[in-house]
Design a protein around this motif. Sequence first.
Motif: not given
Length: 506
Positions: A23-24, A150-154, A383-387
């Motif tokens: 997230f940060v 990636h959920v935290g990232f988005v 696709g690319f983001g988490p995978a």
Amino acid sequence: MKRLSKAVLRLHLLCLFFALGSFVWGYNVGVLSSVFVNPGFRQTMGYPGPAQRGVITSIYYLGTWASYIFISHPASDRLGRRYAALVGIAIVAVGIAFESGASGPGAYSMMIAGRIISGIGIGMVSSAVPLYQSEVAPAGERGKYVVLNHVGFVVGLATGFWVGYGMTFWSTTPYGEYISWRFSLAINLIPSAIFGIGLPFLPESPRWLVEHGYHEKALVSLHWLREDSFTNEQIHLELSRICDDVEEYRGSEASWLSLFRDANLFSRLWRASLLQFMAQMCGAAAMKYYLPTLLEKLGLSTRIALLAGGIESTLKIGMTVLEMLLIDRLGRRTTLVSGTLAMGFALLINGVLGQVYPGNTNRTADIVCIVCIFIYALGYSMGFGPAAWVYGSEIFPTAVRARGLSFSASGSSVGSIVAAQVWPVGIESIGSNIYFFFMAINFICIPIILLLYPETKGVSLEDMDFLFRSLTHHRDEEEGEEGDEYTTVTAAADVPATAAEAEGAK
């Protein structure tokens, strides 16, 4: 209604907490795109042009690259996944202080210094978090838990956009212009502090504990992570396989240089590195940073552009959650190809419409372009983001996993540096033709994924060697090689891949 086991609940809570580190990272990316269009920031920095904005963006990735190559992997190996993340988040906090405090004649230099420092810290956090998540999760559900990264990232990305949108209501006075962008950067210190304070109270990865000789602690940690989902026999069998994997590596007398010398390990390293490079060269890094600027060129005001960016980033959260539910069912390759197709076609439409209706001469075309930008973002989140992170975190042996992920993640930094420089200069010089450049990269990625990347869905971390050794076996026979430095073939043990299978085995 079926009761969640202790293991399932603990794993979700653990991985959600570690997603706070992501997230940060995401907030740092999302909020900067709004800072770029803040009038107070532009005045403080001396009204930077496209090239200068590109430097502010790309210098951050120079910091992440340096961290991935020189700092992240020794920190994760020596300190453990938790404390490497703790050191990383402390470094991020120092960088945030530099960024939000930039002022005076040296404001631009302070911003650059803060971006480099933040990049170094984020490099440590962004490698330690998926490492931990992949090592504590059961094989059949590993993708789901790592996608929480990636959920935290988005979520952080979307929050950054919404905070930037809110700051437009504060930037209506000279004082508001001066302080609003600083506040939007500094507020990231709050989740950073929560993340750093909580890390020492979490269990360490059993695989790291085994590697450092703490077998009893590893058993306690693994039991805590598997309680009520696996039997004691299955837990001991999993620990035994982890111990065997570590001992095989030690017995080979190989070092991290084996990642380059050993054909088996090198085949994993270049695949993971190329995947990370493609994940950013598809245009994602540039789209995240320059989205408001791009939307302004399509006729939206600054405030509405930030509002649209917030909506787009919020939709990404839903698509990433969907990816979390699908990646262990459809597999890594299917989600990668599907997302890349969506991105490629969205970029194609934007490029064509920009040529047919140049200079925003058709309002309908502009609206379609905005919709395609949304489709592009959703494709990336599917696709690319988490995978790319899931794949890189799961294919290396325990003893070189931190080094392997860090080296491969440096490909992401290189791709981000290139894309962050190409996009702002390209959009100014060749206009919508820049979309065709990134479209071509997306379409080229599809056959590369299909031809070169084996599916890892459901394969245990200890069995990755067998999967990748089969790819190099034929070539090794042709070259007359007698063996590699590290050629462990681990027989598949009868350990359920998922908690659901384990429940059925009880």
